[in-house]
Design a protein around this motif. Structure first.
Motif, PDB file in Angstrom:
ATOM      1  N   ILE A 111       0.871  -1.174   0.000  1.00 55.40           N
ATOM      2  CA  ILE A 111       0.000   0.000   0.000  1.00 55.40           C
ATOM      3  C   ILE A 111       0.907   1.223   0.000  1.00 55.40           C
ATOM      4  O   ILE A 111       1.823   1.322   0.817  1.00 55.40           O
ATOM      5  CB  ILE A 111      -0.933   0.001   1.223  1.00 55.40           C
ATOM      6  N   ALA A 112       0.688   2.107  -0.952  1.00 56.09           N
ATOM      7  CA  ALA A 112       1.490   3.329  -1.057  1.00 56.09           C
ATOM      8  C   ALA A 112       0.605   4.534  -0.768  1.00 56.09           C
ATOM      9  O   ALA A 112      -0.540   4.592  -1.219  1.00 56.09           O
ATOM     10  CB  ALA A 112       2.099   3.449  -2.451  1.00 56.09           C
ATOM     11  N   ASN A 132      -7.757   2.258  -5.666  1.00 52.43           N
ATOM     12  CA  ASN A 132      -7.451   3.625  -5.227  1.00 52.43           C
ATOM     13  C   ASN A 132      -8.700   4.248  -4.618  1.00 52.43           C
ATOM     14  O   ASN A 132      -9.710   4.407  -5.293  1.00 52.43           O
ATOM     15  CB  ASN A 132      -6.959   4.463  -6.408  1.00 52.43           C
ATOM     16  N   VAL A 133      -8.634   4.573  -3.333  1.00 57.86           N
ATOM     17  CA  VAL A 133      -9.720   5.310  -2.680  1.00 57.86           C
ATOM     18  C   VAL A 133      -9.592   6.769  -3.109  1.00 57.86           C
ATOM     19  O   VAL A 133      -8.541   7.380  -2.911  1.00 57.86           O
ATOM     20  CB  VAL A 133      -9.625   5.205  -1.148  1.00 57.86           C
ATOM     21  N   VAL A 228      -6.642   3.663   4.145  1.00 56.71           N
ATOM     22  CA  VAL A 228      -5.847   2.431   4.183  1.00 56.71           C
ATOM     23  C   VAL A 228      -6.691   1.212   4.503  1.00 56.71           C
ATOM     24  O   VAL A 228      -6.567   0.158   3.858  1.00 56.71           O
ATOM     25  CB  VAL A 228      -4.694   2.569   5.198  1.00 56.71           C
ATOM     26  N   LEU A 229      -7.569   1.312   5.484  1.00 55.97           N
ATOM     27  CA  LEU A 229      -8.350   0.144   5.908  1.00 55.97           C
ATOM     28  C   LEU A 229      -9.361  -0.300   4.856  1.00 55.97           C
ATOM     29  O   LEU A 229      -9.961  -1.375   4.984  1.00 55.97           O
ATOM     30  CB  LEU A 229      -9.057   0.433   7.237  1.00 55.97           C
ATOM     31  N   ALA A 230      -9.524   0.472   3.801  1.00 56.50           N
ATOM     32  CA  ALA A 230     -10.431   0.087   2.721  1.00 56.50           C
ATOM     33  C   ALA A 230      -9.824  -0.966   1.800  1.00 56.50           C
ATOM     34  O   ALA A 230     -10.542  -1.594   1.014  1.00 56.50           O
ATOM     35  CB  ALA A 230     -10.818   1.320   1.899  1.00 56.50           C
ATOM     36  N   ALA A 234      -4.854  -4.700   4.170  1.00 52.53           N
ATOM     37  CA  ALA A 234      -4.438  -3.534   4.952  1.00 52.53           C
ATOM     38  C   ALA A 234      -3.702  -3.923   6.225  1.00 52.53           C
ATOM     39  O   ALA A 234      -2.823  -3.189   6.699  1.00 52.53           O
ATOM     40  CB  ALA A 234      -5.648  -2.675   5.301  1.00 52.53           C
ATOM     41  N   HIS A 235      -4.058  -5.077   6.801  1.00 58.74           N
ATOM     42  CA  HIS A 235      -3.420  -5.501   8.049  1.00 58.74           C
ATOM     43  C   HIS A 235      -2.225  -6.420   7.827  1.00 58.74           C
ATOM     44  O   HIS A 235      -1.549  -6.794   8.799  1.00 58.74           O
ATOM     45  CB  HIS A 235      -4.447  -6.213   8.937  1.00 58.74           C
ATOM     46  N   SER A 236      -1.954  -6.793   6.583  1.00 61.41           N
ATOM     47  CA  SER A 236      -0.831  -7.702   6.317  1.00 61.41           C
ATOM     48  C   SER A 236       0.241  -7.084   5.427  1.00 61.41           C
ATOM     49  O   SER A 236       1.433  -7.374   5.592  1.00 61.41           O
ATOM     50  CB  SER A 236      -1.345  -9.000   5.675  1.00 61.41           C
ATOM     51  N   LEU A 237      -0.143  -6.227   4.495  1.00 59.38           N
ATOM     52  CA  LEU A 237       0.829  -5.601   3.606  1.00 59.38           C
ATOM     53  C   LEU A 237       1.494  -4.405   4.282  1.00 59.38           C
ATOM     54  O   LEU A 237       0.882  -3.736   5.123  1.00 59.38           O
ATOM     55  CB  LEU A 237       0.138  -5.119   2.329  1.00 59.38           C
TER      56      LEU A 237
END
Length: 286
Positions: A111-112, A132-133, A228-230, A234-237
């Motif tokens: 995630i960037a 992309n959000v 990010v959480l979308a 999000a919890h592993s990368l």
């Protein structure tokens, strides 16, 4: 030779790189956002602030321009200006988000994120942006950005939501600032986002104050929650960041990530060094 540009709303960093991967020239000009500025402004910026780059970069093999606001419908105008000025054999115009992803993640999934005057984020698979959000700008979105930190800071100060201690501290730093000036700069100024972001240094200079530390951390938590959480993973990368806000508020960014159960990867103030390496080490992209 190739030209690489990392263009934000506040400033553009340019680099001219030769076939031997040596940096021939590197400079900054004023910023440009293709979503809100007309293309002739970019041409004027180059002609008035980057004459050496034009002279040495003329007829280069390729231009790689990564810019704020460079969506598909805006890209053609920027390509036309760059092609007219540099007459390169190839001209690529991509989003600043792809620049951050390539610089921060290279060929790995991750995630960037960008946290500068504005904010943005994406899910990157090592080659392309796959999600992309939409950031939506500082009026609606751009959580965690310098513009939103500045906007919310001003709101808290003038609506009495900070303690008297912090309010006095703010007014001692900006003794002439009043609501009339703020309204003029924000609603009639040329670059309201940059104006609002200009108050972020106050937060950095006083970050040791627990109230200000919490204020910044809470805004960065909003960035994680709304953006990010979308993303899947999000919890592993690793969650990577580019931009001045990410750089200067790295301790608060780590606290926000911890509270959101996320893992910070790389934090870079600006992506240019990594972009130069990316294009130098991958000949197909030269």
């Amino acid at each position: 030779m190739i030209i690489i540009a990392d263009a934000g709303s506040t400033k553009i960093e340019w680099a001219l790189v030769d076939r031997q991967k040596n940096i021939v020239l590197r400079l900054h000009t004023r910023g440009f956002n293709a979503a809100i500025n007309s293309a002739p402004i970019l041409e004027d910026t180059l002609k008035t602030e980057a004459s050496h780059l034009i002279e040495q970069g003329k007829d280069c093999s390729c231009v790689w321009y990564y810019g704020a606001g460079c969506t598909s419908e805006r890209r053609k105008n920027v390509i036309n200006i760059l092609s007219k000025i540099f007459t390169p054999r190839q001209c690529h115009v991509e989003s600043d988000m792809l620049a951050a992803a390539r610089a921060l993640c290279r060929d790995k999934a991750g995630i960037a994120c960008i946290l500068g005057t504005g904010s943005n984020s994406c899910l990157y698979d090592g080659k392309t942006i796959i999600d992309n959000v939409p950031p939506l700008g500082f009026i609606i979105g751009d959580e965690g950005s310098g513009a939103v930190l500045g906007r919310t800071l001003i709101e808290h100060i003038f609506k009495g939501r900070f303690s008297k201690r912090v309010t006095r501290l703010f007014h001692s730093c900006y003794p002439q600032l009043d609501t009339a000036e703020i309204i003029t700069k924000v609603y009639r100024g040329e670059k309201p986002g940059a104006y609002l972001a200009s108050f972020a240094p106050f937060l950095y200079e006083n970050i040791a104050d627990p109230e200000i530390d919490r204020f910044v951390t809470d805004e960065l938590i909003r960035f994680f929650k709304f953006n990010v959480l979308a993303y899947d993973g999000a919890h592993s990368l690793p969650v990577n960041f580019a931009g001045s806000i990410a750089h200067y508020f790295a301790p608060q960014l780590h606290k926000a990530a911890f509270e959101c159960n996320c893992r910070i990867g790389k934090i870079a103030q600006a992506p240019m060094d990594d972009l130069i390496r990316f294009h130098s080490e991958m000949p197909a992209k030269m």
